[in-house]
Design a protein around this motif. Structure first.
Motif, short mmCIF file in Angstrom:
data_model
loop_
_atom_site.label_atom_id
_atom_site.label_comp_id
_atom_site.label_asym_id
_atom_site.label_seq_id
_atom_site.Cartn_x
_atom_site.Cartn_y
_atom_site.Cartn_z
N MET A 100 71.84 -46.82 64.99
CA MET A 100 70.62 -47.47 64.52
C MET A 100 69.72 -47.79 65.71
N PHE A 101 68.42 -47.60 65.49
CA PHE A 101 67.43 -47.86 66.53
C PHE A 101 66.22 -48.56 65.92
N HIS A 102 65.46 -49.24 66.78
CA HIS A 102 64.16 -49.76 66.37
C HIS A 102 63.29 -48.54 66.07
N SER A 103 62.68 -48.49 64.91
CA SER A 103 61.98 -47.28 64.45
C SER A 103 60.92 -46.78 65.40
N GLU A 104 60.04 -47.67 65.89
CA GLU A 104 58.94 -47.23 66.75
C GLU A 104 59.45 -46.70 68.09
N ASP A 105 60.43 -47.39 68.68
CA ASP A 105 60.99 -46.93 69.96
C ASP A 105 61.70 -45.59 69.78
N TYR A 106 62.43 -45.45 68.69
CA TYR A 106 63.19 -44.23 68.43
C TYR A 106 62.24 -43.04 68.25
N GLU A 107 61.21 -43.22 67.45
CA GLU A 107 60.26 -42.13 67.21
C GLU A 107 59.56 -41.71 68.49
N LEU A 108 59.21 -42.68 69.34
CA LEU A 108 58.56 -42.37 70.61
C LEU A 108 59.50 -41.56 71.51
N LEU A 109 60.76 -41.99 71.62
CA LEU A 109 61.73 -41.26 72.45
C LEU A 109 62.00 -39.86 71.90
N VAL A 110 62.06 -39.72 70.60
CA VAL A 110 62.26 -38.40 69.99
C VAL A 110 61.09 -37.48 70.32
N LEU A 111 59.89 -38.01 70.23
CA LEU A 111 58.71 -37.22 70.54
C LEU A 111 58.68 -36.82 72.02
N GLN A 112 59.08 -37.72 72.90
CA GLN A 112 59.08 -37.44 74.33
C GLN A 112 60.15 -36.42 74.72
N HIS A 113 61.32 -36.52 74.12
CA HIS A 113 62.44 -35.69 74.56
C HIS A 113 62.86 -34.63 73.55
N ASN A 114 62.30 -34.69 72.34
CA ASN A 114 62.65 -33.78 71.26
C ASN A 114 64.14 -33.82 70.93
N CYS A 115 64.74 -35.01 71.11
CA CYS A 115 66.15 -35.18 70.78
C CYS A 115 66.43 -36.66 70.59
N CYS A 116 67.57 -36.93 70.01
CA CYS A 116 68.01 -38.32 69.84
C CYS A 116 68.25 -38.92 71.23
N PRO A 117 67.79 -40.14 71.49
CA PRO A 117 68.00 -40.74 72.81
C PRO A 117 69.47 -41.08 73.07
N TYR A 118 70.29 -41.15 72.03
CA TYR A 118 71.69 -41.50 72.24
C TYR A 118 72.58 -40.26 72.36
N CYS A 119 72.56 -39.37 71.35
CA CYS A 119 73.49 -38.23 71.37
C CYS A 119 72.87 -36.96 71.97
N ARG A 120 71.56 -36.97 72.21
CA ARG A 120 70.84 -35.86 72.84
C ARG A 120 70.81 -34.57 72.01
N ARG A 121 71.12 -34.68 70.72
CA ARG A 121 71.02 -33.49 69.87
C ARG A 121 69.60 -33.39 69.32
N PRO A 122 69.09 -32.16 69.19
CA PRO A 122 67.73 -32.00 68.66
C PRO A 122 67.60 -32.59 67.26
N ILE A 123 66.47 -33.18 67.02
CA ILE A 123 66.22 -33.82 65.73
C ILE A 123 65.33 -32.90 64.89
N ASP A 124 65.77 -32.65 63.65
CA ASP A 124 64.97 -31.84 62.73
C ASP A 124 63.82 -32.67 62.20
N GLU A 125 62.84 -32.00 61.66
CA GLU A 125 61.71 -32.69 61.06
C GLU A 125 62.20 -33.47 59.84
N PRO A 126 61.63 -34.66 59.57
CA PRO A 126 62.00 -35.41 58.37
C PRO A 126 61.70 -34.61 57.12
N ASN A 127 62.52 -34.81 56.11
CA ASN A 127 62.32 -34.11 54.81
C ASN A 127 61.21 -34.76 54.04
#
Length: 182
Positions: A155-182
């Protein structure tokens, strides 16, 4: 007897289960399954077979077998004579095992899948959950929204998580690429 009790005190116990007739106690401790006699507390036998921490144990209702699951991604089914008769694996660390009290099927669950083993057919049926979708959760604090990574379930704070995903194109914790939301 005392050396095993001292040894057990140094290990983390993750799970334990009584034999249905109450005569034995199996304990998931460290890399081993420890079998104790409940009448006098003496260790009957430490069972070797797993290569990593044993997280879970369960007895079948008939007392003829029990199972252990480990971080080594394997399940071992043991007989009442304390012999490992079957070993099968999952894709991830085993989190829990449970026997069906009626059919004696063994259910096992890892962090990524679950399986059903049937003693009658000696077959393992694996099922994988559908890909998870994005979910947003609301915390008890009304101004803080949280979200969960669909891969590692953190679980992450939504705004921080979305910013990190956009910057790194992956989850900040597990580093796996994140697919686009459905």
């Amino acid at each position: 007897h005392r050396s095993y009790m001292t040894w057990l005190l140094l290990l983390v116990v993750y799970d334990l289960a009584f034999k249905p007739d109450g005569s034995q106690l199996i304990i998931a401790a460290g890399l081993r399954v420890l079998v104790y006699d409940t009448a006098d507390g003496a260790i009957i036998q430490p069972l070797k077979g797993h290569k990593d921490i044993v997280y879970c144990v369960a007895y079948a209702k008939d007392g003829k077998r029990f199972a252990s699951g480990s971080a080594d991604k394997s399940i071992i089914i043991w007989t009442s004579k304390l012999e490992g008769i079957l070993k099968y694996t999952h894709n991830d660390s085993i989190q829990c095992v449970a026997y069906n009290p009626v059919t004696h099927q063994l259910a096992s669950c890892s962090t990524g899948d679950f399986g059903l083993w049937s003693p009658e057919r000696d077959v393992l049926i694996k099922r994988w959950p559908r890909p998870l979708k994005w979910e947003y959760f609301r915390s008890l604090l009304p101004d803080v929204s949280i979200t969960m990574c669909p891969t590692c379930f953190k679980m992450f704070h939504s705004e921080d998580y979305e910013l990190l995903v956009l910057q790194h194109n992956c989850c900040p914790y597990c580093r796996r690429p994140i697919d686009e939301p459905n």
